[in-house]
Every structure is written in C-alpha cells, then in structure tokens.
Scaffold this active site. Structure first.
Site, mmCIF file in Angstrom:
data_model
loop_
_atom_site.group_PDB
_atom_site.id
_atom_site.type_symbol
_atom_site.label_atom_id
_atom_site.label_comp_id
_atom_site.label_asym_id
_atom_site.label_seq_id
_atom_site.Cartn_x
_atom_site.Cartn_y
_atom_site.Cartn_z
ATOM 1 N N ARG A 279 31.124 48.356 -17.470
ATOM 2 C CA ARG A 279 29.855 48.037 -16.895
ATOM 3 C C ARG A 279 29.876 47.353 -15.582
ATOM 4 O O ARG A 279 30.839 46.172 -15.300
ATOM 5 C CB ARG A 279 29.015 47.192 -17.744
ATOM 6 N N THR B 196 33.695 35.608 -4.806
ATOM 7 C CA THR B 196 33.633 36.920 -5.539
ATOM 8 C C THR B 196 32.168 37.265 -6.306
ATOM 9 O O THR B 196 31.957 38.324 -6.322
ATOM 10 C CB THR B 196 34.590 36.933 -6.658
ATOM 11 N N GLU C 155 40.694 43.395 -7.992
ATOM 12 C CA GLU C 155 41.852 43.977 -7.339
ATOM 13 C C GLU C 155 41.984 45.344 -7.232
ATOM 14 O O GLU C 155 42.939 45.858 -6.897
ATOM 15 C CB GLU C 155 43.103 43.098 -8.000
ATOM 16 N N PRO D 198 26.096 45.419 -8.730
ATOM 17 C CA PRO D 198 26.721 46.499 -7.950
ATOM 18 C C PRO D 198 26.815 45.940 -6.645
ATOM 19 O O PRO D 198 27.761 46.302 -5.858
ATOM 20 C CB PRO D 198 25.638 47.485 -7.994
#
Ligand code: MOS
Length: 735
Positions: free
Chosen positions: A619, A474, A696, A623
């Site tokens: 926030r 992740t 998710e 990105p």
C-alpha cells in the site's frame, strides 16, 4: 500489538486519508525557514558557544605532541578539548573507531581537538593554532591490493555472510551458456544537505543534545556507552533533519564533542561539521569488487548463479552486503553468495541508502544484460523467465509476502516502448549522439522493526501522536498524521504529530526503508488501543464501535470524540511487534527501471534522456511523499552510474574530493523528466498497514539500467563505476 498472521480488513482499508497525496504537514515550516534544525535551536540554548572540530592530518599513527596553548590564548577562546582533558571515552559497538583520536590515530580527519570560542570565526581561527605533531605509520588504503587478505566476516544482523544451495561449481561448469564478469564500485559519500550538527548542554548531570539523527534510541544508547553515563541522564532531540541517507544512523563527533566541550566550558556548545569534513570525519559507503557468474540453459533458465563480493573497512568493522539481492531476485537451483572483508585504514565505511543492494544491483543487473545478449534473449524476457514466487534459498516453505516483479517489468516495458529497442548495440544516432535503451530489475528487502507510539485525545477531540520516530525529509510527520486521522476518523488537521524526542515511546527510527511501514504500524497499534479504551469507557463493544467524521458510534448510539474523551482526555501507548513474520515470509519491494541515454560520439559524455520506474511496494501510504522518495533515490542511482566516486589517495589514505565541486552528485540539469509508476498492491503479511518500504527501492537497479543503456548506445561494456567520459573515450566507434 503482536503482528503474527496476515492482516484482515481494518480501518486503514477505508482509505479516507491514507493513500492520498497530502502535502507534507512540515512543508510550510521548512520552506519558510521556521523549522529549527539542530544548529539553529538557539531558543533552547541562547548562550551557546561555538565549537570547531580539528581533524587528524594523518591516517594512521600516533600524536606525538599536541599543544593547545596558542589556541587557548587566541581571542574569544573558552577552551580546547583533546584526548588529554576529555576524560575516559569508550568506543561504542556502533562505531568502527573512536570519535576522538589520541594518542593513536585510526583514520584521516578523525577528530583530534574541539576548539570552543565565543564566536564561530574565533573558534575556526584558533583551530589553526592547535599544534599537532604526528608519527605516521604505514596503512592499507587500496581494496584491490588487500583483496587476497580479505576474510569471511562473522554473521551480523543480516544473517550469515555466505549462503550456498546445491552445487554451484558443477552446475556452472555444465551450463550451456555462461557469464563470468567482475565489476567494481567506488566509495560513495552521503553528502546530505545538512552536514552533522549538534548543540549540547549540561543541566547538572543531565546531558541534553539537540542534534540531527535518524535513530533517537540508538543515539541515547551509544552516547551512554561512549561517555559512561546512564541512559536516563541523556536527552536527545532531533525534530528536523536535513537528510541522512544512513550517515546519521549513529551519533558522530559533532554530538560527542559538543557534549565534551559543554562540560569543559560550562556552557552550551554548538558544533557543525563543515562540508569538507563529511567524507573523512564521518562515514561512507565502502567500495566493492564483485564477481558474478551465471550459468543458464539455452532456454534462458538460470541453472547456477554466484555472487562473490569483496569490501574493506576500518578495523575490519563490517562488510558491504553487495550480494543481498542475489539471494532473492531470480530462480536457479544452484547458488552461492559470499562476502569477504579486508582490513583497511580508510575512514569508517557504513550504511548508505540501500546498503548492499544499491551497489549489488550495479553488478548483478549488468550481468543479466550480458547473459541476455549471449542467449539472444530480450533482457525483460530473461528476467520474467527467471521469476520465482518463493525464497530461492529456502524453497516453497518461505513464499514472498507479495512479489509483483513481473507486473513491474511488463508494465514498464509497455509504457516505455521497450519493443522498439534495437537489441544490436551502436545502431541509433541522433546527430552527434549515440542513443541506447537499458533496463534493470529492482529488489530491496523489506525489513520491519518494532515501533511504539502514544496517541492522546484531548477534551476538544484533537489527537496528538508522540513517538521518537524521525523525519529525515521522507514525510514521516505526514504519513503518521494520516494514519492517526484514518484510525480515529478525523480530518488530517485534527492530528498533531510530535517526533524525535528521547522521552517519547521508542520507534523503529528512520533506516533500512523500514521507517514508514513500521512507524505507522506503531501508530496503528496505539490508535487501536485508544479506540478500545474510548469504547470501553462508553460501555460499548470495542470490536464493533466505529470511528468516523469526528464521532464514535455503536449500533444506534453515537457521540463526538470530544465528548468521548471527557474533560481530562485520554491516552494510549502501544508497540507493534512483528513476531516471526520475517521468518515465515520473504519480504521485499520490487521494481523495474527503463532508461534512454545519449552518449556523445566525440566526448563520451552521457546524458540521460528518459527515465521510467515502475514499482510495487504494498500500500502506498502517500503517493506524493512516496513518489518523492522513489524519484530522489533514482537520481541518486544515476549519480552512482555516471559520476559519484570518492577518490582515494592511496599514499596517504584519505578521500581527496571532499566537497560538492569535486564529489559530483546529479543536479537538476542531469536528471530529465522522470516517470514514477506505483502499482496497486496490498501486502497483508508485511504489516497491518499492508505497506512495504519505498525509501531505498528506487536506488536499486537504476544505475545498472543506465550502464545497459550505454552499452546499447555504444557497444562499450564498462564494468568499473562510475562511467565518466574518460572511460568511454578510447572505445567509442570511429567518428
Ligand atoms: Mo539507511 S542506509 O538504513 O539510513
């Protein structure tokens, strides 16, 4: 650090490192093959023997005879673990069934033996020589057949299974426009890249497990419960993980059997499940049956909404919370969400990416499309009309911490060219292809979890973060480093992040899309304490001391962090605690999906042509990694719409398609260019990071957008997922 009130301005707001699209700091190690995954940690256990798991050939019944003599006599074999020599094992509260069967069998492919040998091939060969005789009993494998026997489960960690507000029945009956539709979703398999794998070793009474696990502290807790040994004797390590999606939230048979095997043969033992063991030996997302009823006024305002969901599980373990998003997504004074659970004898059903919401949207967001059509209203407009800025069950006293669903819908519609859509289905042709557009909203709850970290600074001013947080692919390493760099005022390469060792401070772990927001908040707390300690040591006011460019400064004075840390360095450990913020504010991240599909007018094959997702998740810490999470989840949601299905053999009680040749997940050829837009948002009520979960969110809603696009293309309303060509074939317009 207790987080009790909205966050004020803080060092994270500087945005010098946070909010930038840094590459993964573990990326090079991963692509060069130098990141050691669980099965590869040979340097720590150089003489490990190989264990191969043999699973049960029946779903329910008993083992009447188990004979390991031929296996034990096979070349290279060191020992065979079965229930007869494993000692007393408990079932932990985290598991539906025991991880080692015998004499009774609870599900198909439940582990019955571990064969340990000098080589993998010898162990695999000998596993075929273990003779097991069974007395099978009749099991329940069909959710639809057991639906009427389903009961209301007890309240779990996500609150009561049923919620009711107002009077749904009479409000629905009196609604001018009504929708009453039932949808089904099949069981899904996590099919993560790296199947569960572990190496275990005993050093005296100390147990070391190098494994692939999302939640280190849970792994310690459950291993302790299963094996009956104390927490402090167990050491878990899981620094690199090849995907989990919820399947690795808990220890599985690989870890426990490796420990038992190592104890038996007095040597470290390594065990990996093979791909074909993933669906039946581990866990899956349970199948559901969902009924949605919506009553609306002719103006499109929802007057009554109900979501009734049925799922099944082994030993009535836990229900799939498919109604979760329906409690929060739209307004409506009269509402009802219910969940019923049937006892099934299939393998354990459990969490898979956005448990509940992922399949809940597949019905709710198609029902909304059906309602829009009945109302003759644009589906985007219908959703905007029914937006609500507070928890529709609790009322205005519980506002959303932040909610930009309408902004996502508007931005998405505009960017996608939604206004060009022809609302009448089956109107657009491109050669042999029928073209359609569909959309859906996305809501995924934003849970937060306590999370601790330690931050150390050495005499050179280098910072090291230690926490038992995991990185399941992740980007945890990267966002945690970014957080520490921002807080300490240093560049990213002045931070080292060490994760996933059970002797590190206990984090939130990776689950429920709380990992990024909660674990960075834990590092924020530890850094805040470290800053205060450094300031106090200098005799400066901690409140006004600043940390920038590798220096700390107070009024006209300044010194380097190396100098400030001193020859011995300094360390601080703290934990973020979210107090009652989840009670005070409804918390979720939001999005809107837009999809263009082409359905072949002869074969019924659906191709995805264009995809756009617009998201608001507080926030965005990084990105690049956030976009990857959203993209991956969107691809997974397209899989749920078009191909993913564990096929149940209802006679013998197992999932038939147990490899990637037959359990289809989307590949690159299935997913066209996908556009991901993340709106600017700061959520000061979620955490000091002002972030929310993204991991998710992307899977929520996209499958329904595909379904709605198929309807727009063909006029065929399918309600039984996945929408494989065979389901469209008989209904396609005549050629
Ligand atoms: Mo997630 S299904 O909590 O890993």
């Amino acid at each position: 650090m207790k987080f009790t009130a909205p966050a004020g301005p803080n060092p994270i707001d500087q945005g010098k490192v946070i909010g930038h699209p840094h590459d993964r700091i573990d990326g090079r190690a991963k692509v060069t093959g130098t990141a050691a995954y669980a099965y590869e940690r040979n340097s720590l256990a150089p003489n490990a023997a190989y264990g191969v798991i043999l699973g049960s050939a029946i779903a329910t019944g008993t083992i009447t005879r188990i004979d390991t003599r031929r296996a034990e006599a096979s070349p290279g074999v060191l020992g065979v673990v079965t229930y007869k020599n494993a000692g007393k094992l408990k079932k932990s509260k985290s598991h539906a069934a025991r991880l080692l069967a015998g004499p009774n069998v609870e599900h198909f492919d439940q582990t019955v033996a571990l064969v340990v040998a000098e080589t993998f091939e010898q162990a695999r060969d000998a596993a075929k020589l273990v003779e097991v005789a069974y007395a099978p009993t009749k099991g329940r494998y069909d959710l639809a057949a057991e639906k009427d026997n389903a009961v209301t489960p007890k309240a779990g960690p996500f609150g009561p299974p049923d919620t009711k507000v107002g009077d749904f029945d009479s409000a629905f009956a009196g609604s001018p426009v009504q929708i009453d539709s039932t949808y089904t979703t099949p069981a899904h398999s996590h099919m993560m890249m790296e199947p569960p794998a572990s190496i275990a070793a005993w050093h005296g009474d100390q147990l070391l497990i190098w494994t692939s696990n999302q939640m280190i502290a849970w792994a310690v807790r459950d291993t302790s419960e299963i094996l009956g040994i104390r927490h402090e004797k167990i050491h878990i390590s899981s620094p690199f993980i090849g995907g989990g999606f919820g399947a690795k939230l808990w220890v599985r048979s690989d870890a426990i059997l490796a420990a038992l095997g190592a104890r038996l043969v007095k040597r470290p033992v390594k065990v990996a499940l093979c791909r074909s063991q993933v669906p039946n030996n581990t866990t899956h997302r349970p199948a559901t049956i969902q009924r949605i009823r919506i009553g609306a006024g002719s103006d499109g305002k929802i007057l009554a909404i109900a979501h009734d969901s049925w799922s099944g599980n082994l030993n009535s373990f836990r229900e799939e919370r498919a109604g979760a998003q329906t409690r929060l997504l739209y307004a409506g004074a009269n509402r009802q969400v219910t969940h019923k659970l049937a006892a099934l004898d299939l393998p354990e059903g459990n969490a898979m990416r956005a448990p509940g919401e992922a399949v809940g949207h597949l019905s709710l967001e198609v029902a909304m499309d059906e309602l829009a059509e009945k109302l003759n209203l644009d589906p985007v407009q219908l959703r905007i009309l029914n937006d609500i800025q507070y928890d529709p069950e609790k009322g205005p006293a519980r506002p959303f911490s932040s909610r930009k669903l309408v902004e996502c819908l508007r931005e998405g519609a505009q960017k996608f060219g939604w206004s060009k859509r022809n609302a009448k289905p089956a109107q657009i042709r491109d050669g042999q292809w029928l073209i359609g557009l569909g959309m859906a909203s996305a809501l995924r709850n934003n849970p937060t979890q306590p999370s601790a970290a330690r931050v150390k600074i050495d005499k050179k001013g280098h910072n090291t973060v230690e926490t038992d947080m995991t990185d399941i692919g992740t980007g945890s390493y990267t966002v945690l480093a970014q957080t520490a760099a921002e807080m300490m005022g240093v560049p990213l390469h002045h931070v080292t992040v060490k994760l996933a060792e059970s002797h590190y401070p206990v984090s939130c772990g990776s689950g429920g899309q709380f990992g990024g927001n909660s674990s960075t908040s834990g590092v924020y707390a530890a850094c805040t304490l470290l800053r205060a300690k450094l300031a106090q040591q200098a005799g400066w006011d901690p409140e006004t001391t600043t940390f920038e460019d590798g220096k700390m400064a107070f009024s006209a004075q300044s010194k380097s962090l190396a100098e400030a840390a001193g020859p011995k360095g300094m360390s601080a450990e703290d934990k973020i605690d979210f107090a009652d913020t989840q009670k005070k504010w409804a918390q979720a991240s939001f999005g809107a999906h837009f999809v263009e599909v082409a359905v072949h007018r002869v074969s019924g094959e659906t191709r995805i042509r264009r995809v756009l997702g617009v998201f608001a998740a507080g926030r965005i810490l990084n990105p690049k990694t956030a976009r990857s999470q959203l993209l991956g989840a969107m691809a997974m949601g397209i899989g749920a719409a078009l191909m993913e299905e564990l096929a149940v053999d209802k006679r013998f009680g197992y999932f038939v398609n147990h490899d990637l040749a037959e359990y289809h997940v989307p590949v690159h050829a299935d997913i066209p260019h996908t556009e991901v837009v993340m709106l600017e948002e700061l959520d000061d009520k979620s955490s000091p990071m002002k972030a929310k979960g993204v991991g998710e969110l992307g899977i929520c809603g996209i499958g329904a957008a595909v379904a709605n696009a198929i309807y727009n293309a063909t006029g065929i309303r399918l309600r039984d997922y996945p929408f494989t060509p065979d389901k469209l074939l008989d209904h396609l317009p005549p050629v």
